[in-house]
Design a protein around this motif. Structure first.
Motif, PDB file in Angstrom:
ATOM      1  N   SER A 131       0.777  -1.240  -0.098  1.00  0.00           N
ATOM      2  CA  SER A 131       0.079   0.017   0.008  1.00  0.00           C
ATOM      3  C   SER A 131       0.804   1.283  -0.135  1.00  0.00           C
ATOM      4  O   SER A 131       0.498   2.041  -0.569  1.00  0.00           O
ATOM      5  N   ALA A 132       2.389   1.231   0.559  1.00  0.00           N
ATOM      6  CA  ALA A 132       2.863   2.394   0.569  1.00  0.00           C
ATOM      7  C   ALA A 132       3.397   2.653  -0.654  1.00  0.00           C
ATOM      8  O   ALA A 132       3.382   4.093  -1.246  1.00  0.00           O
ATOM      9  N   VAL A 133       3.952   1.831  -1.611  1.00  0.00           N
ATOM     10  CA  VAL A 133       4.378   2.016  -3.201  1.00  0.00           C
ATOM     11  C   VAL A 133       3.216   2.551  -3.742  1.00  0.00           C
ATOM     12  O   VAL A 133       3.314   3.394  -4.617  1.00  0.00           O
ATOM     13  N   ALA A 134       2.003   1.968  -3.574  1.00  0.00           N
ATOM     14  CA  ALA A 134       0.797   2.220  -4.530  1.00  0.00           C
ATOM     15  C   ALA A 134       0.217   3.830  -3.890  1.00  0.00           C
ATOM     16  O   ALA A 134       0.039   4.561  -4.816  1.00  0.00           O
ATOM     17  N   ALA A 135       0.433   4.183  -2.628  1.00  0.00           N
ATOM     18  CA  ALA A 135       0.207   5.398  -2.214  1.00  0.00           C
ATOM     19  C   ALA A 135       1.343   6.225  -2.976  1.00  0.00           C
ATOM     20  O   ALA A 135       0.630   7.768  -3.556  1.00  0.00           O
ATOM     21  N   ALA A 136       2.509   5.972  -2.919  1.00  0.00           N
ATOM     22  CA  ALA A 136       3.259   6.982  -3.277  1.00  0.00           C
ATOM     23  C   ALA A 136       3.359   7.096  -4.997  1.00  0.00           C
ATOM     24  O   ALA A 136       3.413   8.509  -5.401  1.00  0.00           O
ATOM     25  N   GLU A 137       2.829   6.116  -5.712  1.00  0.00           N
ATOM     26  CA  GLU A 137       2.832   6.334  -7.070  1.00  0.00           C
ATOM     27  C   GLU A 137       1.373   6.806  -7.424  1.00  0.00           C
ATOM     28  O   GLU A 137       1.456   7.472  -8.489  1.00  0.00           O
ATOM     29  N   TYR A 138       0.271   6.805  -6.612  1.00  0.00           N
ATOM     30  CA  TYR A 138      -0.896   7.702  -6.881  1.00  0.00           C
ATOM     31  C   TYR A 138      -0.470   9.062  -6.748  1.00  0.00           C
ATOM     32  O   TYR A 138      -0.924   9.828  -7.573  1.00  0.00           O
ATOM     33  N   ILE A 139       0.116   9.433  -5.803  1.00  0.00           N
ATOM     34  CA  ILE A 139       0.606  10.819  -5.601  1.00  0.00           C
ATOM     35  C   ILE A 139       1.535  11.182  -6.694  1.00  0.00           C
ATOM     36  O   ILE A 139       1.334  12.546  -7.289  1.00  0.00           O
ATOM     37  N   ALA A 140       2.335  10.622  -7.231  1.00  0.00           N
ATOM     38  CA  ALA A 140       3.326  10.845  -8.188  1.00  0.00           C
ATOM     39  C   ALA A 140       2.588  11.042  -9.515  1.00  0.00           C
ATOM     40  O   ALA A 140       2.881  11.958 -10.394  1.00  0.00           O
ATOM     41  N   ALA A 141       1.429  10.290  -9.641  1.00  0.00           N
ATOM     42  CA  ALA A 141       0.686  10.606 -10.774  1.00  0.00           C
ATOM     43  C   ALA A 141      -0.184  11.417 -10.790  1.00  0.00           C
ATOM     44  O   ALA A 141      -0.272  12.409 -11.869  1.00  0.00           O
ATOM     45  N   VAL A 142      -0.917  12.098  -9.554  1.00  0.00           N
ATOM     46  CA  VAL A 142      -1.385  13.303  -9.502  1.00  0.00           C
ATOM     47  C   VAL A 142      -0.641  14.506  -9.567  1.00  0.00           C
ATOM     48  O   VAL A 142      -1.328  15.310 -10.074  1.00  0.00           O
TER      49      VAL A 142
ATOM     50  N   LEU B 194      -5.543   0.148  -4.711  1.00  0.00           N
ATOM     51  CA  LEU B 194      -4.550  -0.889  -4.648  1.00  0.00           C
ATOM     52  C   LEU B 194      -4.616  -2.109  -5.587  1.00  0.00           C
ATOM     53  O   LEU B 194      -3.608  -2.363  -6.188  1.00  0.00           O
ATOM     54  N   MET B 195      -5.838  -2.421  -5.864  1.00  0.00           N
ATOM     55  CA  MET B 195      -6.046  -3.486  -6.718  1.00  0.00           C
ATOM     56  C   MET B 195      -5.780  -3.049  -8.233  1.00  0.00           C
ATOM     57  O   MET B 195      -4.980  -3.747  -8.776  1.00  0.00           O
ATOM     58  N   GLN B 196      -6.081  -1.887  -8.672  1.00  0.00           N
ATOM     59  CA  GLN B 196      -6.173  -1.100  -9.691  1.00  0.00           C
ATOM     60  C   GLN B 196      -4.503  -1.120 -10.198  1.00  0.00           C
ATOM     61  O   GLN B 196      -4.137  -1.271 -11.179  1.00  0.00           O
ATOM     62  N   HIS B 197      -3.774  -0.572  -9.050  1.00  0.00           N
ATOM     63  CA  HIS B 197      -2.240  -0.254  -9.049  1.00  0.00           C
ATOM     64  C   HIS B 197      -1.808  -1.676  -9.447  1.00  0.00           C
ATOM     65  O   HIS B 197      -0.768  -1.684 -10.539  1.00  0.00           O
ATOM     66  N   ALA B 198      -2.188  -2.712  -8.828  1.00  0.00           N
ATOM     67  CA  ALA B 198      -1.364  -3.809  -8.951  1.00  0.00           C
ATOM     68  C   ALA B 198      -1.860  -4.742 -10.512  1.00  0.00           C
ATOM     69  O   ALA B 198      -1.067  -5.288 -11.043  1.00  0.00           O
ATOM     70  N   MET B 199      -3.108  -4.572 -10.907  1.00  0.00           N
ATOM     71  CA  MET B 199      -3.464  -4.973 -12.177  1.00  0.00           C
ATOM     72  C   MET B 199      -2.685  -4.048 -13.254  1.00  0.00           C
ATOM     73  O   MET B 199      -2.250  -4.770 -14.387  1.00  0.00           O
ATOM     74  N   ASP B 200      -2.367  -2.806 -13.234  1.00  0.00           N
ATOM     75  CA  ASP B 200      -1.842  -2.060 -14.343  1.00  0.00           C
ATOM     76  C   ASP B 200      -0.216  -2.529 -14.077  1.00  0.00           C
ATOM     77  O   ASP B 200       0.044  -2.769 -15.132  1.00  0.00           O
ATOM     78  N   ARG B 201       0.304  -2.988 -12.980  1.00  0.00           N
ATOM     79  CA  ARG B 201       1.643  -3.612 -13.005  1.00  0.00           C
ATOM     80  C   ARG B 201       1.645  -4.872 -13.781  1.00  0.00           C
ATOM     81  O   ARG B 201       2.555  -5.230 -14.448  1.00  0.00           O
ATOM     82  N   LEU B 202       0.655  -5.798 -13.917  1.00  0.00           N
ATOM     83  CA  LEU B 202       0.609  -6.890 -14.464  1.00  0.00           C
ATOM     84  C   LEU B 202       0.115  -6.783 -15.943  1.00  0.00           C
ATOM     85  O   LEU B 202       0.378  -7.666 -16.701  1.00  0.00           O
ATOM     86  N   GLY B 203      -0.438  -5.760 -16.230  1.00  0.00           N
ATOM     87  CA  GLY B 203      -1.025  -5.613 -17.424  1.00  0.00           C
ATOM     88  C   GLY B 203      -2.348  -6.232 -17.822  1.00  0.00           C
ATOM     89  O   GLY B 203      -2.192  -6.869 -19.002  1.00  0.00           O
TER      90      GLY B 203
END
Length: 265
Positions: free
Chosen positions: A72-83, A186-195
């Motif tokens: 969740s930490a990585v997903a939170a960081a990447e969420y902010i970086a995208a925003v 978090l689920m969407q972040h993981a799915m994006d990583r897997l494509g």
């Protein structure tokens, strides 16, 4: 029910309890790797880095690599970086959160941050609460890694990130953007990583409130394993409370392994 080709796998309560591997966890992951079935380990725990999580799994005999872990930490960081790329961020959390923010190219700022990101923080104090309330009052946006109110430990239950968040919300009136389960972010972040898409993905977990609810919110398939929080005696009650029903219920990880291998053929 579509043919799932990728899986998002919960950790504590699903593959292990504390430092004790659940029976069949190693065989499940070995089988998925052997058959080239895409998966990620997905955890609400924000205190550890992906490398820390992988090492913990390896020490129990579960094959794991750092790039197979989604926190969740990585997903939170990447969420902010995208925003807001390069945003200034004040972390209320531990090593895993701080390292994730740095890796996402965000700048740590405890002066006038643009975002406050909060996870589990076992050194949380009144002074930290005061600073957080002031940052948010001055316009910082509030992001919460995960809403877990309680966490298991060797000594028993302990307050989680959601309990700290309750104090911050009470002090500020600000509702955070929630990243971890049961949020679909978090689920969407993981799915994006897997494509992969939601209809190609199933979430495997033991907790109706977090794992199964997150999978349902994200539009994924859901596989409940009765190895942790949810068991036969409380299943109906938890189904009623969450308003969610898993697509498949497995008694143990051997059943999960057989199910996945059958569906991949």
């Amino acid at each position: 029910m579509s043919k799932w080709k990728a899986y998002l796998i919960d950790l504590d309560g699903t593959l292990y309890h504390g430092s004790r591997m659940m029976p069949g966890a190693d065989e499940l992951i070995h089988a998925m790797k052997l058959n080239h079935i895409p998966f990620l380990f997905v955890t609400n725990n924000s205190s550890r880095t992906p490398g820390d999580v992988a090492l913990h799994l390896q020490q129990m005999g579960i094959p794991a690599e750092e790039d197979e872990v989604c926190t969740s930490a990585v997903a939170a960081a990447e969420y902010i970086a995208a925003v807001q790329p390069g945003a200034s961020v004040a972390p209320i959390g531990e090593h895993g959160l701080v390292e994730a923010l740095k890796a996402a190219g965000l700048s740590l700022d405890t002066g006038q941050p643009q975002f406050v990101v909060q996870g589990i923080d076992r050194t949380f104090t009144y002074d930290k609460l005061t600073l957080t309330a002031r940052w948010i009052a001055e316009g910082a946006r509030y992001v919460l890694t995960n809403p877990d109110l309680l966490l298991p430990s060797q000594e028993g239950l302990m307050p989680g990130a959601g309990t700290i968040s309750a104090a911050i919300v009470a002090a500020t009136g600000a509702e955070p953007v929630v990243i971890g389960k049961p949020s679909k972010i978090l689920m969407q972040h993981a799915m994006d990583r897997l494509g992969v898409t939601a209809d190609e993905t199933a979430v495997i977990g033991d907790n109706m409130f977090t794992d199964i609810s997150a999978g349902a919110h994200a539009g994924c398939g859901t596989i409940l394993t009765l190895t942790g929080v949810t068991h036969r005696d409380n299943f109906q009650e938890l189904t009623r409370k969450t308003g969610v029903e898993p697509d498949i219920v497995c008694e143990n990880l051997d059943e999960v392994r057989a199910l996945i291998l059958n569906r991949s053929n």
